[in-house]
Each structure stands twice: as structure tokens, then as C-alpha cells.
Write a protein that holds these residues in place. Structure first.
Motif, PDB file in Angstrom:
ATOM      1  N   MET A 144      72.333  31.486 -31.945  1.00  0.00           N
ATOM      2  CA  MET A 144      71.330  30.485 -32.620  1.00  0.00           C
ATOM      3  C   MET A 144      70.649  29.826 -32.355  1.00  0.00           C
ATOM      4  SD  MET A 144      74.669  27.694 -34.040  1.00  0.00           S
ATOM      5  CE  MET A 144      76.197  28.858 -35.207  1.00  0.00           C
ATOM      6  N   ALA A 145      70.477  29.447 -30.528  1.00  0.00           N
ATOM      7  CA  ALA A 145      69.621  29.468 -29.902  1.00  0.00           C
ATOM      8  C   ALA A 145      68.386  30.212 -29.963  1.00  0.00           C
ATOM      9  CB  ALA A 145      70.233  28.597 -28.406  1.00  0.00           C
ATOM     10  N   GLU A 146      68.928  31.487 -29.463  1.00  0.00           N
ATOM     11  CA  GLU A 146      67.998  32.476 -29.573  1.00  0.00           C
ATOM     12  C   GLU A 146      67.274  32.928 -30.719  1.00  0.00           C
ATOM     13  OE1 GLU A 146      65.542  35.685 -27.599  1.00  0.00           O
ATOM     14  OE2 GLU A 146      66.532  33.955 -26.607  1.00  0.00           O
ATOM     15  N   CYS A 147      67.517  32.456 -32.069  1.00  0.00           N
ATOM     16  CA  CYS A 147      67.164  32.770 -33.208  1.00  0.00           C
ATOM     17  C   CYS A 147      66.043  31.782 -33.338  1.00  0.00           C
ATOM     18  CB  CYS A 147      68.221  32.315 -34.424  1.00  0.00           C
ATOM     19  SG  CYS A 147      69.233  34.094 -34.596  1.00  0.00           S
ATOM     20  N   LEU A 148      66.808  30.671 -32.875  1.00  0.00           N
ATOM     21  CA  LEU A 148      65.200  29.517 -32.935  1.00  0.00           C
ATOM     22  C   LEU A 148      63.881  29.550 -32.571  1.00  0.00           C
ATOM     23  CD1 LEU A 148      67.927  26.047 -33.625  1.00  0.00           C
ATOM     24  CD2 LEU A 148      66.364  27.377 -34.677  1.00  0.00           C
ATOM     25  N   ARG A 149      64.493  29.815 -30.516  1.00  0.00           N
ATOM     26  CA  ARG A 149      63.063  30.630 -30.028  1.00  0.00           C
ATOM     27  C   ARG A 149      62.503  31.447 -30.424  1.00  0.00           C
ATOM     28  NH1 ARG A 149      67.948  30.974 -26.563  1.00  0.00           N
ATOM     29  NH2 ARG A 149      68.335  29.449 -25.072  1.00  0.00           N
ATOM     30  N   THR A 150      62.998  32.729 -31.242  1.00  0.00           N
ATOM     31  CA  THR A 150      62.350  33.622 -31.944  1.00  0.00           C
ATOM     32  C   THR A 150      61.457  33.137 -33.142  1.00  0.00           C
ATOM     33  OG1 THR A 150      63.804  34.856 -31.126  1.00  0.00           O
ATOM     34  CG2 THR A 150      62.805  35.180 -33.230  1.00  0.00           C
ATOM     35  N   ILE A 151      61.963  31.504 -33.683  1.00  0.00           N
ATOM     36  CA  ILE A 151      61.009  31.133 -34.951  1.00  0.00           C
ATOM     37  C   ILE A 151      59.810  30.632 -33.789  1.00  0.00           C
ATOM     38  CG2 ILE A 151      60.999  30.013 -36.438  1.00  0.00           C
ATOM     39  CD1 ILE A 151      63.831  30.369 -37.153  1.00  0.00           C
ATOM     40  N   GLN A 152      59.536  30.261 -33.001  1.00  0.00           N
ATOM     41  CA  GLN A 152      59.033  29.448 -31.913  1.00  0.00           C
ATOM     42  C   GLN A 152      57.953  30.405 -32.021  1.00  0.00           C
ATOM     43  OE1 GLN A 152      59.686  27.094 -29.019  1.00  0.00           O
ATOM     44  NE2 GLN A 152      58.142  25.278 -30.219  1.00  0.00           N
ATOM     45  N   GLN A 153      58.367  31.708 -31.116  1.00  0.00           N
ATOM     46  CA  GLN A 153      57.328  32.235 -30.662  1.00  0.00           C
ATOM     47  C   GLN A 153      57.219  33.059 -31.609  1.00  0.00           C
ATOM     48  OE1 GLN A 153      60.751  34.382 -27.946  1.00  0.00           O
ATOM     49  NE2 GLN A 153      61.073  32.725 -26.368  1.00  0.00           N
ATOM     50  N   ASN A 154      57.324  33.020 -32.693  1.00  0.00           N
ATOM     51  CA  ASN A 154      56.261  33.653 -33.274  1.00  0.00           C
ATOM     52  C   ASN A 154      55.795  32.812 -34.623  1.00  0.00           C
ATOM     53  OD1 ASN A 154      57.179  37.122 -33.963  1.00  0.00           O
ATOM     54  ND2 ASN A 154      59.296  35.857 -32.972  1.00  0.00           N
ATOM     55  N   SER A 155      55.620  31.910 -34.066  1.00  0.00           N
ATOM     56  CA  SER A 155      54.976  30.847 -35.202  1.00  0.00           C
ATOM     57  C   SER A 155      54.110  29.841 -34.224  1.00  0.00           C
ATOM     58  CB  SER A 155      55.751  30.077 -35.926  1.00  0.00           C
ATOM     59  OG  SER A 155      55.999  31.100 -37.657  1.00  0.00           O
ATOM     60  N   MET A 156      53.518  30.339 -32.891  1.00  0.00           N
ATOM     61  CA  MET A 156      53.264  29.549 -31.797  1.00  0.00           C
ATOM     62  C   MET A 156      52.326  28.552 -32.635  1.00  0.00           C
ATOM     63  SD  MET A 156      54.964  29.696 -29.366  1.00  0.00           S
ATOM     64  CE  MET A 156      53.712  29.188 -28.287  1.00  0.00           C
ATOM     65  N   ASP A 157      51.596  29.307 -33.205  1.00  0.00           N
ATOM     66  CA  ASP A 157      50.012  28.617 -33.857  1.00  0.00           C
ATOM     67  C   ASP A 157      50.427  27.451 -34.682  1.00  0.00           C
ATOM     68  OD1 ASP A 157      50.974  30.838 -35.421  1.00  0.00           O
ATOM     69  OD2 ASP A 157      48.495  31.104 -35.873  1.00  0.00           O
ATOM     70  N   ASP A 158      51.554  27.416 -35.099  1.00  0.00           N
ATOM     71  CA  ASP A 158      51.896  26.484 -36.608  1.00  0.00           C
ATOM     72  C   ASP A 158      53.086  26.130 -36.672  1.00  0.00           C
ATOM     73  OD1 ASP A 158      51.460  25.741 -39.059  1.00  0.00           O
ATOM     74  OD2 ASP A 158      51.573  27.438 -39.867  1.00  0.00           O
ATOM     75  N   ALA A 159      52.959  24.988 -35.811  1.00  0.00           N
ATOM     76  CA  ALA A 159      53.805  23.990 -35.860  1.00  0.00           C
ATOM     77  C   ALA A 159      54.619  23.243 -36.559  1.00  0.00           C
ATOM     78  CB  ALA A 159      53.895  22.391 -34.448  1.00  0.00           C
ATOM     79  N   ALA A 160      53.942  22.627 -38.032  1.00  0.00           N
ATOM     80  CA  ALA A 160      54.677  22.470 -38.554  1.00  0.00           C
ATOM     81  C   ALA A 160      55.244  23.367 -39.414  1.00  0.00           C
ATOM     82  CB  ALA A 160      53.684  22.541 -39.890  1.00  0.00           C
ATOM     83  N   LYS A 161      54.924  25.021 -39.432  1.00  0.00           N
ATOM     84  CA  LYS A 161      55.993  25.783 -39.861  1.00  0.00           C
ATOM     85  C   LYS A 161      57.429  25.485 -39.516  1.00  0.00           C
ATOM     86  CE  LYS A 161      54.243  29.395 -41.166  1.00  0.00           C
ATOM     87  NZ  LYS A 161      53.462  31.167 -41.037  1.00  0.00           N
ATOM     88  N   VAL A 162      57.133  26.336 -38.484  1.00  0.00           N
ATOM     89  CA  VAL A 162      58.590  25.371 -37.591  1.00  0.00           C
ATOM     90  C   VAL A 162      59.106  24.403 -37.211  1.00  0.00           C
ATOM     91  CG1 VAL A 162      59.615  24.892 -34.656  1.00  0.00           C
ATOM     92  CG2 VAL A 162      57.600  27.004 -35.582  1.00  0.00           C
ATOM     93  N   MET A 163      58.546  23.627 -37.468  1.00  0.00           N
ATOM     94  CA  MET A 163      59.659  22.433 -37.975  1.00  0.00           C
ATOM     95  C   MET A 163      60.150  22.506 -39.583  1.00  0.00           C
ATOM     96  SD  MET A 163      60.886  19.379 -36.949  1.00  0.00           S
ATOM     97  CE  MET A 163      59.632  19.624 -35.403  1.00  0.00           C
ATOM     98  N   GLN A 164      59.151  22.859 -40.340  1.00  0.00           N
ATOM     99  CA  GLN A 164      59.646  23.467 -41.941  1.00  0.00           C
ATOM    100  C   GLN A 164      60.802  24.251 -41.890  1.00  0.00           C
ATOM    101  OE1 GLN A 164      57.364  25.825 -45.017  1.00  0.00           O
ATOM    102  NE2 GLN A 164      57.549  23.876 -45.890  1.00  0.00           N
ATOM    103  N   ALA A 165      60.963  25.030 -41.146  1.00  0.00           N
ATOM    104  CA  ALA A 165      61.748  26.146 -40.802  1.00  0.00           C
ATOM    105  C   ALA A 165      63.607  25.184 -40.035  1.00  0.00           C
ATOM    106  CB  ALA A 165      61.779  27.664 -39.895  1.00  0.00           C
ATOM    107  N   PHE A 166      62.575  24.880 -38.895  1.00  0.00           N
ATOM    108  CA  PHE A 166      63.891  24.072 -37.712  1.00  0.00           C
ATOM    109  C   PHE A 166      64.939  23.410 -39.565  1.00  0.00           C
ATOM    110  CE2 PHE A 166      62.694  24.471 -33.520  1.00  0.00           C
ATOM    111  CZ  PHE A 166      62.842  25.950 -33.821  1.00  0.00           C
ATOM    112  N   ASN A 167      63.395  22.129 -39.782  1.00  0.00           N
ATOM    113  CA  ASN A 167      64.785  21.318 -41.160  1.00  0.00           C
ATOM    114  C   ASN A 167      65.182  22.214 -42.373  1.00  0.00           C
ATOM    115  OD1 ASN A 167      63.371  18.810 -40.233  1.00  0.00           O
ATOM    116  ND2 ASN A 167      61.364  18.856 -40.492  1.00  0.00           N
ATOM    117  N   SER A 168      64.607  22.956 -42.830  1.00  0.00           N
ATOM    118  CA  SER A 168      65.646  23.742 -43.969  1.00  0.00           C
ATOM    119  C   SER A 168      66.898  24.371 -43.359  1.00  0.00           C
ATOM    120  CB  SER A 168      63.900  24.662 -44.485  1.00  0.00           C
ATOM    121  OG  SER A 168      63.381  24.101 -44.920  1.00  0.00           O
TER     122      SER A 168
END
Length: 249
Positions: A144-168
Motif C-alpha cells: 500500500m505504501a509503495e502504491c501511494l509513493r508511486t502516485i506521488q512520485q508520478n504527480s510531483m507537479d500537482d499536489a492537489a491531484k495527489v491529495m484528491q487521489a488519497f482522499n478518494s
């Protein structure tokens, strides 16, 4: 599990769960003949007068005294109702536990430990009770942790997108944890526009849900979690991982 009884009134057949109940029964009915009993609980309702008998002996005595011989057997119905209440209580306890994760105030020592972790601050292992096997759940938490790191690392320029994914993702986890019997929360159409925008198009998003217990259906149109695959330990750990990620994103 079959419920066993402690005492039975020899005068009327009534089953009593404790010495205190037997004492109350004796005072109310002037019955003094009690014995230990292992007779099973049943719920028989007299069709004539409505008297509820909670064991076969009590129904026999009632028939002998009243002449009423027909009963409705509500044993299975009452047992199912008790099981339903128990499931509801478990869901409520889990709901409270997950909500407390949102409100928890970590100690100074915990904050220092988090600072030493990777950028997301995700937990590497869950905290388990003594004697509990850590390997299967710990492996899932790592994934799970690795999946979330992958999401963040592939969207480093869009923090809002990362937060939206985590909240979803947290919403999916909490909906199942609090409503495990509702199929609508355990089935996701992969092509759904909102799902794709928030989670589906992100590398690591669907993988996270699969670690939680979702599986792709034949044809790959849906993600689906079978009711028997709902694992509250996994869901609780997923909520914990997501809360830490959201708090450190």
C-alpha cells in the motif's frame, strides 16, 4: 454457538441465566425448585395465548397446563436478529476506530519517528497485538505504501491531484469498512469518468485497491470485492496508511 443455560425452574420450566434471575423468579412466582440445565434456548410462541417459551421443557409444561399445543418457532429468526445486531455493533466499533484515526494527536516521539521515514511518512509496518502474525499484513502495508509513493512520485507537479487521489482511496476504504454488506461500495466501474479522473488514470491507484481486496472482473470492466474477502484488518491498515500519507503530503 449454542447458548447454554444455568438454572431451570422445576415448577414451571422457565430457564434462567443467573442465580439473581432465579431469585427474582422465586419472589415473583413463589417457585423454589431449581436445577442446573444445559437445555438449549429456543423461542416458541404459543399460537393461542402468545406465551413465549424459551425451551422445549417450558413449552411442554405450558401445553400440559393450558391445553395449547401449537407454537410458532422463531428460534432462527431471533438468532438472525441477534447476529444482525452483533454485525451492526462491530461496524459501529470499526467506524469509531477509523474516525479516531483522523483525530489522533501523535506524540512527540511518534512525530520524530515520522520525520525519519521517507518523504510521505508512510508506516512501514502495522502495530500488531502480541502473538498476532505480522508477515501477511505487514507485506500488504508495504505494498500500500509503495502504491501511494508511486502516485506521488508520478504527480510531483500537482499536489492537489495527489491529495484528491488519497482522499478518494480513503473514501473507498471507509465505505466498505462501515458498510461491508452493501455491494455498491464493493464494485467500481473502471471506466467511470469520476473514478478515472481521481484514481484510475494514476499509476498505483488501482493497484492500491487491489491490495485492499478488489479484483478485476472477467473482461476487466469492474473492480469488485467479494463479501467474504472483506478483511477489516486490511481495511483498517489501509485507512491508517492513507491518513498518514494525507497528513504528510
Amino acid at each position: 454457538m449454542v447458548e447454554k443455560l444455568l438454572l431451570q425452574c422445576g415448577d414451571c420450566g422457565t430457564l434462567l441465566k443467573s442465580a439473581e434471575k432465579a431469585e427474582e423468579h422465586a419472589k415473583e412466582n413463589w417457585h423454589t425448585n431449581f436445577r442446573e440445565s444445559n437445555e438449549e434456548f429456543v423461542y416458541l410462541l404459543c399460537k393461542v395465548c402468545g406465551k413465549q417459551c424459551v425451551c422445549k421443557t417450558e413449552s411442554v409444561i405450558h401445553s400440559r397446563k393450558s391445553g395449547h399445543t401449537e407454537f410458532y418457532d422463531r428460534t432462527a429468526e431471533v438468532a438472525e436478529e441477534a447476529a444482525r445486531r452483533n454485525r451492526a455493533n462491530i461496524r459501529q466499533m470499526l467506524r469509531v476506530a477509523i474516525d479516531r484515526l483522523d483525530e489522533a494527536d501523535t506524540s512527540e516521539a511518534a512525530r520524530r519517528q515520522q520525520q525519519q521515514q521517507q518523504q510521505l511518512g508512510l508506516p512501514s509496518r502495522p502495530v500488531l497485538q502480541e502473538g498476532q502474525s505480522s508477515l501477511p499484513l505487514a507485506a500488504k502495508v508495504e505494498q500500500m505504501a509503495e502504491c501511494l509513493r508511486t502516485i506521488q512520485q508520478n504527480s510531483m507537479d500537482d499536489a492537489a491531484k495527489v491529495m484528491q487521489a488519497f482522499n478518494s482511496l480513503r473514501m473507498f476504504v471507509r465505505n466498505i469498512a462501515t458498510n461491508p454488506d452493501e455491494e455498491k461500495y464493493r464494485k467500481i466501474r473502471i471506466s467511470n469518468t469520476a473514478f478515472q479522473a481521481r484514481v484510475g488514470h494514476l499509476r498505483g491507484g488501482i493497484e492500491f485497491l487491489e491490495v485492499c481486496g478488489f479484483e478485476r472482473t472477467t473482461g476487466g470492466e469492474h473492480l469488485y470485492m467479494q463479501r467474504e474477502n472483506v478483511d477489516f484488518d486490511v481495511l483498517y491498515s489501509a485507512a491508517n496508511v492513507l491518513n498518514n500519507a494525507i497528513g504528510n503530503a
